[in-house]
Design an enzyme around this catalytic site. Structure first.
Site, PDB file in Angstrom:
ATOM      1  N   HIS A 148       5.490 -10.734  -3.596  1.00 49.03           N
ATOM      2  CA  HIS A 148       6.086  -9.840  -2.984  1.00 49.03           C
ATOM      3  C   HIS A 148       7.677 -10.474  -2.735  1.00 49.03           C
ATOM      4  O   HIS A 148       8.642  -9.865  -2.613  1.00 49.03           O
ATOM      5  CB  HIS A 148       5.656  -9.506  -1.555  1.00 49.03           C
ATOM      6  N   CYS A 177      -2.561  -2.754  -2.212  1.00 54.04           N
ATOM      7  CA  CYS A 177      -1.343  -3.246  -1.799  1.00 54.04           C
ATOM      8  C   CYS A 177      -0.877  -1.928  -0.823  1.00 54.04           C
ATOM      9  O   CYS A 177      -0.989  -0.756  -1.423  1.00 54.04           O
ATOM     10  CB  CYS A 177      -0.375  -3.427  -2.998  1.00 54.04           C
ATOM     11  N   HIS A 232      -1.054 -12.770  -4.105  1.00 54.56           N
ATOM     12  CA  HIS A 232      -0.466 -11.530  -4.206  1.00 54.56           C
ATOM     13  C   HIS A 232       0.814 -11.251  -2.962  1.00 54.56           C
ATOM     14  O   HIS A 232       1.572 -10.594  -3.453  1.00 54.56           O
ATOM     15  CB  HIS A 232      -1.660 -10.491  -3.582  1.00 54.56           C
ATOM     16  N   GLU A 233       0.469 -11.703  -1.853  1.00 55.80           N
ATOM     17  CA  GLU A 233       1.523 -11.799  -0.839  1.00 55.80           C
ATOM     18  C   GLU A 233       3.017 -12.548  -1.258  1.00 55.80           C
ATOM     19  O   GLU A 233       3.969 -12.086  -1.030  1.00 55.80           O
ATOM     20  CB  GLU A 233       1.140 -12.415   0.589  1.00 55.80           C
TER      21      GLU A 233
HETATM   22 NI    NI Z   1       0.972  -6.046  -1.447  1.00 53.10          NI
END
Ligand code: NI
Length: 177
Positions: free
Chosen positions: A146, A100, A142-143
Site C-alpha cells: 500500500h 483488503c 500486503h500492507e
Molecule cells: Ni489492503
C-alpha cells in the site's frame, strides 16, 4: 480517536508512493496511529496502511489475534511499523488468499515471498528487525505494498483466482486485510 473512511480501489490516492515519517513520537503521529487502529478494529481488519485513510505516510499496522473459530489460524503479533524496508529471504514464493479493506467483499490468490526479513521503526523511533514466514510475511508484504501504491489485485496472476468472498467461501467468515 476516530473511525476514518477507508478509501476504496479506484481512488487515485491509493496509487501514490507514500513519504517516509520524518519525526517520531509526535502528537500527530500518535493521532494517526490511533485513527488507523480504530478504523481497523471497526472494520475487523488484519491490517491497514496510512494511505488507506488518505494519509500518504509510510505507516502500517497489522495483527491477528487468536480466534476460537479458527484455532489453526496463524497469529501475527500486533505491530505498528514505520518506514519499513522488506528483504525477501530465498526466492521461495507461495500462493495464498488475500482480501483488503480497500477492496471490500472480495478475495484473490496472490503470490508472496514465503520468508521475509523486515526492518523499520515503532512510533517512538525504536528499531524493529524481524525474520518472519508464512502468514506474518504475507500480511507485511500486503500492507507495505500500500505504501508503494500497489493493491493486491494488481498482483493476481490469473483473474480466475479473484472473486466475491461470499461466493468463493459461502460457509466461512473472513477478516479483511
Ligand atoms: Ni489492503
Amino acid at each position: 480517536m476516530a473511525i476514518k473512511t477507508v478509501l476504496r480501489m479506484g481512488d487515485p490516492n491509493l496509487l501514490q508512493q507514500a513519504e517516509p515519517v520524518a519525526q517520531f513520537n509526535t502528537p500527530e503521529l500518535h493521532a494517526l496511529i490511533q485513527d488507523m487502529q480504530d478504523t481497523m478494529a471497526h472494520m475487523n481488519g488484519a491490517g491497514i496502511a496510512a494511505p488507506q485513510i488518505g494519509v500518504s505516510l509510510q505507516v502500517v499496522i497489522f495483527g491477528v489475534g487468536s480466534n476460537p473459530r479458527y484455532p489453526d489460524a496463524e497469529q501475527v503479533p500486533y505491530t505498528v511499523l514505520i518506514n519499513p524496508v522488506l528483504t525477501p529471504v530465498q526466492d521461495e514464493i507461495e500462493d495464498g488468499w488475500e482480501g483488503c479493506l480497500s477492496v471490500p467483499g472480495m478475495r484473490g490468490i496472490v503470490p508472496r515471498h514465503t520468508r521475509l526479513h523486515y526492518t523499520g521503526f515503532d512510533p517512538f523511533g525504536n528499531s524493529i528487525d524481524r525474520l518472519v514466514s508464512g502468514f506474518h510475511a504475507r500480511v507485511v508484504q500486503h500492507e507495505c505494498d500500500h505504501l508503494n501504491g500497489i493493491l493486491y489485485p494488481m498482483r493476481i496472476k490469473n483473474l480466475k483466482d479473484f472473486g466475491f468472498t461470499d461466493v468463493l467461501f459461502p460457509n466461512q467468515d473472513f477478516q479483511d486485510d
